[in-house]
Motif scaffolding. Structure first.
Motif, mmCIF file in Angstrom:
data_model
loop_
_atom_site.group_PDB
_atom_site.id
_atom_site.type_symbol
_atom_site.label_atom_id
_atom_site.label_comp_id
_atom_site.label_asym_id
_atom_site.label_seq_id
_atom_site.Cartn_x
_atom_site.Cartn_y
_atom_site.Cartn_z
ATOM 1 N N ALA A 262 -27.728 -59.811 -109.569
ATOM 2 C CA ALA A 262 -27.607 -61.244 -109.850
ATOM 3 C C ALA A 262 -26.285 -61.808 -109.355
ATOM 4 O O ALA A 262 -26.204 -62.967 -108.952
ATOM 5 C CB ALA A 262 -27.759 -61.497 -111.349
ATOM 6 N N ALA A 263 -25.251 -60.992 -109.353
ATOM 7 C CA ALA A 263 -23.921 -61.458 -108.988
ATOM 8 C C ALA A 263 -23.641 -61.421 -107.489
ATOM 9 O O ALA A 263 -22.722 -62.095 -107.026
ATOM 10 C CB ALA A 263 -22.865 -60.623 -109.716
ATOM 11 N N SER A 264 -24.415 -60.650 -106.738
ATOM 12 C CA SER A 264 -24.084 -60.472 -105.326
ATOM 13 C C SER A 264 -25.325 -60.473 -104.440
ATOM 14 O O SER A 264 -26.163 -59.574 -104.546
ATOM 15 C CB SER A 264 -23.340 -59.144 -105.124
ATOM 16 O OG SER A 264 -23.198 -58.850 -103.754
ATOM 17 N N PRO A 265 -25.420 -61.435 -103.528
ATOM 18 C CA PRO A 265 -26.540 -61.424 -102.584
ATOM 19 C C PRO A 265 -26.528 -60.176 -101.691
ATOM 20 O O PRO A 265 -27.576 -59.708 -101.273
ATOM 21 C CB PRO A 265 -26.333 -62.681 -101.743
ATOM 22 C CG PRO A 265 -25.363 -63.521 -102.496
ATOM 23 C CD PRO A 265 -24.584 -62.613 -103.383
ATOM 24 N N ILE A 266 -25.346 -59.631 -101.450
ATOM 25 C CA ILE A 266 -25.253 -58.422 -100.620
ATOM 26 C C ILE A 266 -25.880 -57.245 -101.352
ATOM 27 O O ILE A 266 -26.656 -56.482 -100.780
ATOM 28 C CB ILE A 266 -23.789 -58.131 -100.236
ATOM 29 C CG1 ILE A 266 -23.280 -59.237 -99.319
ATOM 30 C CG2 ILE A 266 -23.655 -56.760 -99.584
ATOM 31 C CD1 ILE A 266 -21.808 -59.178 -99.030
ATOM 32 N N VAL A 267 -25.551 -57.092 -102.633
ATOM 33 C CA VAL A 267 -26.140 -56.004 -103.420
ATOM 34 C C VAL A 267 -27.643 -56.215 -103.535
ATOM 35 O O VAL A 267 -28.416 -55.266 -103.409
ATOM 36 C CB VAL A 267 -25.474 -55.896 -104.810
ATOM 37 C CG1 VAL A 267 -26.228 -54.914 -105.696
ATOM 38 C CG2 VAL A 267 -24.015 -55.495 -104.665
ATOM 39 N N GLN A 268 -28.076 -57.442 -103.754
ATOM 40 C CA GLN A 268 -29.510 -57.718 -103.846
ATOM 41 C C GLN A 268 -30.217 -57.332 -102.554
ATOM 42 O O GLN A 268 -31.258 -56.682 -102.579
ATOM 43 C CB GLN A 268 -29.766 -59.192 -104.158
ATOM 44 C CG GLN A 268 -31.229 -59.580 -104.186
ATOM 45 C CD GLN A 268 -32.038 -58.794 -105.199
ATOM 46 O OE1 GLN A 268 -31.620 -58.600 -106.327
ATOM 47 N NE2 GLN A 268 -33.206 -58.335 -104.795
ATOM 48 N N ALA A 269 -29.641 -57.706 -101.425
ATOM 49 C CA ALA A 269 -30.260 -57.370 -100.142
ATOM 50 C C ALA A 269 -30.265 -55.866 -99.900
ATOM 51 O O ALA A 269 -31.242 -55.319 -99.377
ATOM 52 C CB ALA A 269 -29.527 -58.088 -99.016
ATOM 53 N N ALA A 270 -29.188 -55.198 -100.279
ATOM 54 C CA ALA A 270 -29.084 -53.758 -100.036
ATOM 55 C C ALA A 270 -29.985 -52.948 -100.958
ATOM 56 O O ALA A 270 -30.547 -51.935 -100.557
ATOM 57 C CB ALA A 270 -27.637 -53.301 -100.199
ATOM 58 N N SER A 271 -30.142 -53.412 -102.194
ATOM 59 C CA SER A 271 -30.906 -52.617 -103.152
ATOM 60 C C SER A 271 -32.373 -52.999 -103.222
ATOM 61 O O SER A 271 -33.197 -52.212 -103.676
ATOM 62 C CB SER A 271 -30.283 -52.711 -104.546
ATOM 63 O OG SER A 271 -30.345 -54.027 -105.033
ATOM 64 N N GLY A 272 -32.703 -54.201 -102.779
ATOM 65 C CA GLY A 272 -34.104 -54.624 -102.773
ATOM 66 C C GLY A 272 -34.765 -54.464 -104.120
ATOM 67 O O GLY A 272 -34.224 -54.858 -105.141
ATOM 68 N N ASP A 273 -35.920 -53.822 -104.137
ATOM 69 C CA ASP A 273 -36.680 -53.615 -105.367
ATOM 70 C C ASP A 273 -36.534 -52.190 -105.889
ATOM 71 O O ASP A 273 -37.404 -51.681 -106.597
ATOM 72 C CB ASP A 273 -38.156 -53.916 -105.125
ATOM 73 C CG ASP A 273 -38.404 -55.381 -104.812
ATOM 74 O OD1 ASP A 273 -37.667 -56.216 -105.354
ATOM 75 O OD2 ASP A 273 -39.321 -55.673 -104.030
ATOM 76 N N ALA A 274 -35.455 -51.527 -105.526
ATOM 77 C CA ALA A 274 -35.258 -50.136 -105.927
ATOM 78 C C ALA A 274 -35.304 -49.987 -107.444
ATOM 79 O O ALA A 274 -34.901 -50.878 -108.182
ATOM 80 C CB ALA A 274 -33.926 -49.623 -105.393
ATOM 81 N N THR A 275 -35.817 -48.859 -107.890
ATOM 82 C CA THR A 275 -35.926 -48.577 -109.315
ATOM 83 C C THR A 275 -35.204 -47.277 -109.655
ATOM 84 O O THR A 275 -34.993 -46.424 -108.786
ATOM 85 C CB THR A 275 -37.392 -48.446 -109.756
ATOM 86 O OG1 THR A 275 -37.989 -47.358 -109.060
ATOM 87 C CG2 THR A 275 -38.164 -49.723 -109.490
ATOM 88 N N VAL A 276 -34.848 -47.131 -110.909
ATOM 89 C CA VAL A 276 -34.269 -45.893 -111.430
ATOM 90 C C VAL A 276 -35.226 -45.367 -112.481
ATOM 91 O O VAL A 276 -35.651 -46.107 -113.367
ATOM 92 C CB VAL A 276 -32.874 -46.130 -112.057
ATOM 93 C CG1 VAL A 276 -32.306 -44.835 -112.598
ATOM 94 C CG2 VAL A 276 -31.930 -46.753 -111.052
ATOM 95 N N GLU A 277 -35.566 -44.093 -112.365
ATOM 96 C CA GLU A 277 -36.538 -43.494 -113.270
ATOM 97 C C GLU A 277 -36.036 -42.138 -113.748
ATOM 98 O O GLU A 277 -35.272 -41.473 -113.050
ATOM 99 C CB GLU A 277 -37.876 -43.300 -112.546
ATOM 100 C CG GLU A 277 -38.445 -44.590 -111.982
ATOM 101 C CD GLU A 277 -39.663 -44.356 -111.107
ATOM 102 O OE1 GLU A 277 -40.449 -43.447 -111.406
ATOM 103 O OE2 GLU A 277 -39.811 -45.105 -110.132
#
Length: 95
Positions: A48-63
Motif C-alpha cells: 500500500a505504501a509503495s508502487p514499486i513494492v506493489q509492482a515487484a510483488s504482484g499477487d504473491a502469497t505467503v503460505e
C-alpha cells in the motif's frame, strides 16, 4: 515479495520480483498464525505504501507448510527435475 516480521525486525528481509508463492516450512511453520499473520500484514502495508513494492510483488502469497513436510528435499528434487529438462507434470512433487 517483501517480508518482515513485526515488531522485532525493521526493514525488509527479502524483495524478490516475480515470486508467486513463498512457503514457510519446518519448525517455523509450527508457529502458525502467530508467524504468518504479522508477515501478511506487513506485506500488505508495504504494498500500500509503495508502487514499486506493489509492482515487484504482484499477487504473491505467503503460505505455511505442515511442520512435518520436507520442503528442502522437495525443492531440491523440483530444481533437479527442471534442470535436466523433464517436462512439467501436474502433481510432481506432491505427496
Amino acid at each position: 515479495m517483501i517480508a518482515t516480521c513485526e515488531p522485532g525486525l525493521k526493514g525488509p528481509l527479502a524483495l524478490a520480483p516475480g515470486v508467486e508463492r513463498v512457503f514457510i516450512g519446518g519448525g517455523m511453520a509450527a508457529a502458525g498464525p502467530a508467524l504468518l499473520d504479522p508477515i501478511r500484514l506487513r506485506i500488505a502495508r508495504e504494498r500500500a505504501a509503495s508502487p514499486i513494492v506493489q509492482a515487484a510483488s504482484g499477487d504473491a502469497t505467503v503460505e505455511l507448510l505442515s511442520p512435518t513436510e520436507a520442503p528442502g528435499a522437495r525443492g531440491a528434487a523440483a530444481i533437479a527435475h527442471h534442470r535436466i529438462g523433464l517436462p512439467e507434470r501436474e502433481g510432481v512433487g506432491e505427496r
